[in-house]
Design a protein around this motif. Structure first.
Motif, PDB file in Angstrom:
ATOM      1  N   ASN A 273      31.761  46.047  42.204  1.00 43.16           N
ATOM      2  CA  ASN A 273      30.756  47.089  42.439  1.00 43.16           C
ATOM      3  C   ASN A 273      29.647  46.600  43.353  1.00 43.16           C
ATOM      4  O   ASN A 273      28.473  46.859  43.108  1.00 43.16           O
ATOM      5  CB  ASN A 273      30.168  47.592  41.116  1.00 43.16           C
TER       6      ASN A 273
ATOM      7  N   SER B  12      39.412  35.247  27.588  1.00 45.92           N
ATOM      8  CA  SER B  12      39.587  36.571  28.157  1.00 45.92           C
ATOM      9  C   SER B  12      38.295  37.005  28.842  1.00 45.92           C
ATOM     10  O   SER B  12      37.208  36.778  28.319  1.00 45.92           O
ATOM     11  CB  SER B  12      39.965  37.463  26.987  1.00 45.92           C
TER      12      SER B  12
ATOM     13  N   SER C 289      37.204  35.790  31.653  1.00 43.60           N
ATOM     14  CA  SER C 289      36.586  34.691  32.392  1.00 43.60           C
ATOM     15  C   SER C 289      36.853  34.789  33.896  1.00 43.60           C
ATOM     16  O   SER C 289      36.248  34.065  34.675  1.00 43.60           O
ATOM     17  CB  SER C 289      37.083  33.361  31.849  1.00 43.60           C
ATOM     18  N   GLY C 290      37.768  35.679  34.303  1.00 42.69           N
ATOM     19  CA  GLY C 290      37.996  35.863  35.742  1.00 42.69           C
ATOM     20  C   GLY C 290      39.342  35.354  36.224  1.00 42.69           C
ATOM     21  O   GLY C 290      39.565  35.255  37.439  1.00 42.69           O
TER      22      GLY C 290
HETATM   23  N1  LIG Z   1      37.549  46.443  38.852  1.00 36.60           N
HETATM   24  C1  LIG Z   1      36.579  45.882  38.125  1.00 36.60           C
HETATM   25  N2  LIG Z   1      35.356  46.411  38.160  1.00 36.60           N
HETATM   26  C2  LIG Z   1      34.364  45.876  37.472  1.00 36.60           C
HETATM   27  N3  LIG Z   1      34.506  44.786  36.708  1.00 36.60           N
HETATM   28  C3  LIG Z   1      35.717  44.207  36.599  1.00 36.60           C
HETATM   29  C4  LIG Z   1      36.820  44.745  37.315  1.00 36.60           C
HETATM   30  N4  LIG Z   1      37.900  43.971  37.045  1.00 36.60           N
HETATM   31  C5  LIG Z   1      37.500  43.008  36.201  1.00 36.60           C
HETATM   32  N5  LIG Z   1      36.182  43.151  35.949  1.00 36.60           N
HETATM   33  C6  LIG Z   1      35.380  42.262  35.116  1.00 36.60           C
HETATM   34  O1  LIG Z   1      35.477  40.960  35.643  1.00 36.60           O
HETATM   35  C7  LIG Z   1      35.564  40.039  34.624  1.00 36.60           C
HETATM   36  C8  LIG Z   1      36.805  39.192  34.784  1.00 36.60           C
HETATM   37  O2  LIG Z   1      37.926  39.960  34.510  1.00 36.60           O
HETATM   38  P1  LIG Z   1      39.416  39.403  34.621  1.00 36.60           P
HETATM   39  O3  LIG Z   1      39.543  38.728  35.929  1.00 36.60           O
HETATM   40  O4  LIG Z   1      40.332  40.488  34.308  1.00 36.60           O
HETATM   41  O5  LIG Z   1      39.431  38.315  33.459  1.00 36.60           O
HETATM   42  P2  LIG Z   1      40.661  37.674  32.723  1.00 36.60           P
HETATM   43  O6  LIG Z   1      41.882  37.979  33.461  1.00 36.60           O
HETATM   44  O7  LIG Z   1      40.317  36.213  32.710  1.00 36.60           O
HETATM   45  O8  LIG Z   1      40.671  38.224  31.352  1.00 36.60           O
HETATM   46  C9  LIG Z   1      35.513  40.815  33.319  1.00 36.60           C
HETATM   47  O9  LIG Z   1      34.193  40.803  32.831  1.00 36.60           O
HETATM   48  C10 LIG Z   1      35.921  42.193  33.704  1.00 36.60           C
HETATM   49  O10 LIG Z   1      35.269  43.132  32.879  1.00 36.60           O
END
Ligand SMILES: Nc1ncnc2c1ncn2[C@@H]1O[C@H](COP(=O)(O)OP(=O)(O)O)[C@@H](O)[C@H]1O
Ligand SMILES: [Mg+2]
Lengths: 409, 233
Positions: free
Chosen positions: B16, B45, B47-48
């Motif tokens: 965003n 979970s 963590s990115g």
């Molecule tokens: N499209 C998105 N828009 C906003 N926030 C996101 C989006 N995708 C992931 N996030 C946020 O980014 C962070 C990392 O997510 P993610 O990479 O999916 O973590 P993981 O795979 O380690 O569980 C989380 O806090 C998630 O809420």
């Protein structure tokens, strides 16, 4: 997988097959629209063709006539003062076309013409004993004239032999005068000439007025009786493309200097009726196309949403935006095309039902309606293009999907 | 170390961006992978990990830093360039199988080659058949993928990821939805392919015992690399 078909085609058809219920529903929707349009167009074409056919089975598309005599006000010779302003139209005596043989030959040379048929005609009386009927005496060259009006095909008694002393008359006249084939008939014309002719044939043109008034004799016979000394009063012309009649008429006038009236000019009302019919048919076509397009588009929009994850996977595997775009464009086109096939079959079915209802009392068809292959081909092309156009927005949406968003979703 | 197949230099990712809810989820990642490496990516979970995998996989662009794929700076590539590079060098295995249900198992495996070439040919089918054999699903080549078990589907996904002989396979929790036995065999399959073909793997997993059996374990916490350990040879 057929090696001649690209990825886009394979994916598009598989997607359509997988969503069989949706696909069949929208194909049905497209088909109903196409069916109605195909049926209506066939009906309209048939109706117009039968109108024209009926019209041109008894008249030519272009008629050449000598100019009317113009009435001029009487002026005093000394100062041009109008002495007599209101004049009666001069009594039209029979006028012939100047040098009609030359006019006929010039006309024959113009493109798009089928028949050129000279005629010498005028009013007369047919007398038999006490009975007398007013007739129209028409002198013709049978070889040309019968190509325009099929008298031989309308003969109910005798033959169409037209030698110097012969006459062919209609059923009503024969009945009114109580005559039959081989009887003699005395014919008198406005010029006072009178001749006894032998009835060689009796025809039925399917029209009371014509059967009562029309009589045919050899051109020479009419010329003599009408005091035309080798002249003709009109020349009938038929053309290949009846809708080009007005242009050809103008060409004839330009080439010969003789006034030529086309059926388009003399039947302006009928012509504008055909025009408005065609216009309302076009309007219906446009509205049906629009509703077909919206139907296809809405189904595809839903399909793009449903398949967004698969679109994301394809993109992750290296599919380009263009490939995704084409997968969905093709789906629209295929649905349009299949819908048109179904629609053609449906239109054909409606036509068959219509045929079984639209009949004369005696069971013969009201008029002949055929489904031309050209109409079906056009429906297929139009429906396919409509499907393609309807798919543009959904396909662009699919192509714009970000793979990462699509996969997560 | 041989030339890295990919290298991240200070990679950042904000979601965003430019809005009030902008959040940075990756805060400067430095990472390089060598050819043939078999790496686990672990971490809590949120963590990115998925974000990082998507960036490495060219599905998403970093908002800061650099990503080099085979020495090539990916920032210079447009969408079509990224798509082409992705198709040639990267294979994906996702948690939820992500097979395309309109196609058979064999056709799913062929798909990456087909989208790359445009038209199908016999060679593609042969390669897909060999790959299905390698993952032990030769008998299922014409099966609809919906009729396969979760483990089988994941094997098809692995075969598909290998279709274009990528330099690296990125797998986001490939065993996350599988029972222990299926997870074990899917993991073993990847390990075996890595040993035999020399394909690099980067596998996100929550299963620490599996992570322990990788050449290298990278731990991400709160968008930063917390630890990066090589297994003792
Ligand atoms: N499209 C998105 N828009 C906003 N926030 C996101 C989006 N995708 C992931 N996030 C946020 O980014 C962070 C990392 O997510 P993610 O990479 O999916 O973590 P993981 O795979 O380690 O569980 C989380 O806090 C998630 O809420
Ligand atoms: Mg994740």
């Amino acid at each position: 997988m057929n090696r001649l078909l690209p990825f886009e085609w394979i994916a598009a058809t598989r997607f359509l097959r997988e969503g069989a219920v949706q696909t069949l529903l929208i194909i049905t929707g497209v088909g109903v629209g196409v069916g109605v349009v195909v049926f209506m167009s066939a009906l309209l074409t048939g109706l117009q063709a039968s109108f024209l056919q009926r019209m041109f089975s008894s008249q030519a598309q272009i008629v050449l006539r000598p100019p009317d005599e113009v009435a001029r006000p009487l002026r005093r010779e000394s100062d041009g003062f109008v002495v007599l302003a209101t004049v009666l139209k001069p009594e039209q005596r029979l006028r012939s076309i100047d040098q009609w043989q030359k006019v006929r030959d010039l006309t024959k040379d113009i493109g798009g013409i089928i028949t050129v048929s000279p005629m010498a005609s005028g009013a007369g009386f047919a007398v038999r004993g006490e009975a007398s009927k007013s007739i129209s005496l028409m002198g013709i060259e049978p070889a040309q004239f019968f190509k325009i009006v099929d008298i031989p095909g309308k003969i109910v008694a005798g033959t169409v032999r037209l030698n110097a002393g012969d006459i062919v008359i209609g059923t009503e006249l024969a009945q009114d005068l109580g005559v039959a084939v081989n009887d003699k008939l005395r014919v008198t014309t406005a010029t006072g000439a009178s001749q006894t002719l032998t009835i060689t044939g009796i025809f039925d043109l399917g029209n009371r007025g014509s059967n009562e008034r029309n009589t045919y004799v050899a051109l020479r016979t009419a010329q003599t009786m009408l005091d035309l000394t080798g002249g003709v009063t009109s020349i009938d012309v038929t053309v290949k493309d009846v809708y080009a009649a007005e242009e050809i008429a103008q060409e004839i006038t330009a080439a010969t200097g003789v006034e030529a009236d086309s059926w388009i000019k003399t039947n302006a009302d009928f012509f504008s009726f055909i025009g408005s019919q065609n216009m309302s048919n076009a309007a219906i076509r446009i509205f049906v196309s629009l509703s077909v397009a919206f139907g296809i588009a809405s189904v595809l929009v839903v399909s793009v949403v449903q398949r967004s994850r698969e679109i994301g996977i394809l993109r992750a595997m290296g599919a380009s935006r263009g490939q995704i775009l084409r997968v969905f464009l093709l789906q629209g086109a295929v649905v349009g095309f299949l819908g048109s096939l179904f629609g053609s079959a449906l239109g054909w079915g409606i036509l068959a039902v219509w045929r079984s209802y639209a009949k004369h009392a005696d069971g013969t068809a009201l008029f002949d309606v055929t489904m031309e292959p050209r109409l079906l081909a056009m429906a297929a092309v139009l429906a396919t293009l409509t499907g393609l156009a309807a798919a543009i927005l959904p396909a662009m949406r699919a192509a714009r999907l970000e793979p990462v968003v699509a996969i997560r979703g | 170390m041989a030339d890295p197949i990919l290298e991240l230099i200070g990679v950042r990712k904000s979601y965003n961006q430019g809005t009030p809810v902008e959040t940075e989820v990756l805060h400067g990642i430095d990472l390089a992978m060598a050819p043939g490496e078999f790496c686990a990516l672990i971490g809590p979970s949120g963590s990115g990990k998925s974000t990082l995998l998507n960036i490495i996989g060219l599905l998403d662009r970093p908002t800061g830093g650099k990503l080099l794929i085979g020495e090539r700076d990916t920032a210079a590539l447009d969408d079509a360039g990224l798509t082409a590079l992705r198709g040639e060098t990267i294979g994906f295995v996702f948690q939820n199988h992500h097979l395309i249900t309109a196609f058979t198992a064999l056709e799913n495996v062929m798909m990456p080659i087909l989208v790359g070439r445009g038209f199908p040919n016999g060679e593609m089918a042969q390669r897909a058949d060999r790959l299905l054999e390698q993952v032990g699903l030769a008998a299922w080549r014409n099966a609809k993928v919906n009729n396969l078990s979760g483990g089988q589907q994941q094997r098809v996904a692995i075969a598909r990821a290998l279709a274009r002989q990528p330099a690296i396979v990125l797998a986001d929790e490939p065993t996350g939805n599988l029972d222990t036995k299926a997870a074990e065999s899917v993991f073993e399959l990847m390990r075996e392919i890595n040993r035999r073909e020399g394909t690099s793997f980067l596998i996100v997993t929550h299963n620490l015992s599996l992570a322990d059996r990788c050449d290298r374990t990278i731990e991400v916490v709160d968008g930063k690399i917390l630890s990066d350990r090589k297994a003792a040879a």
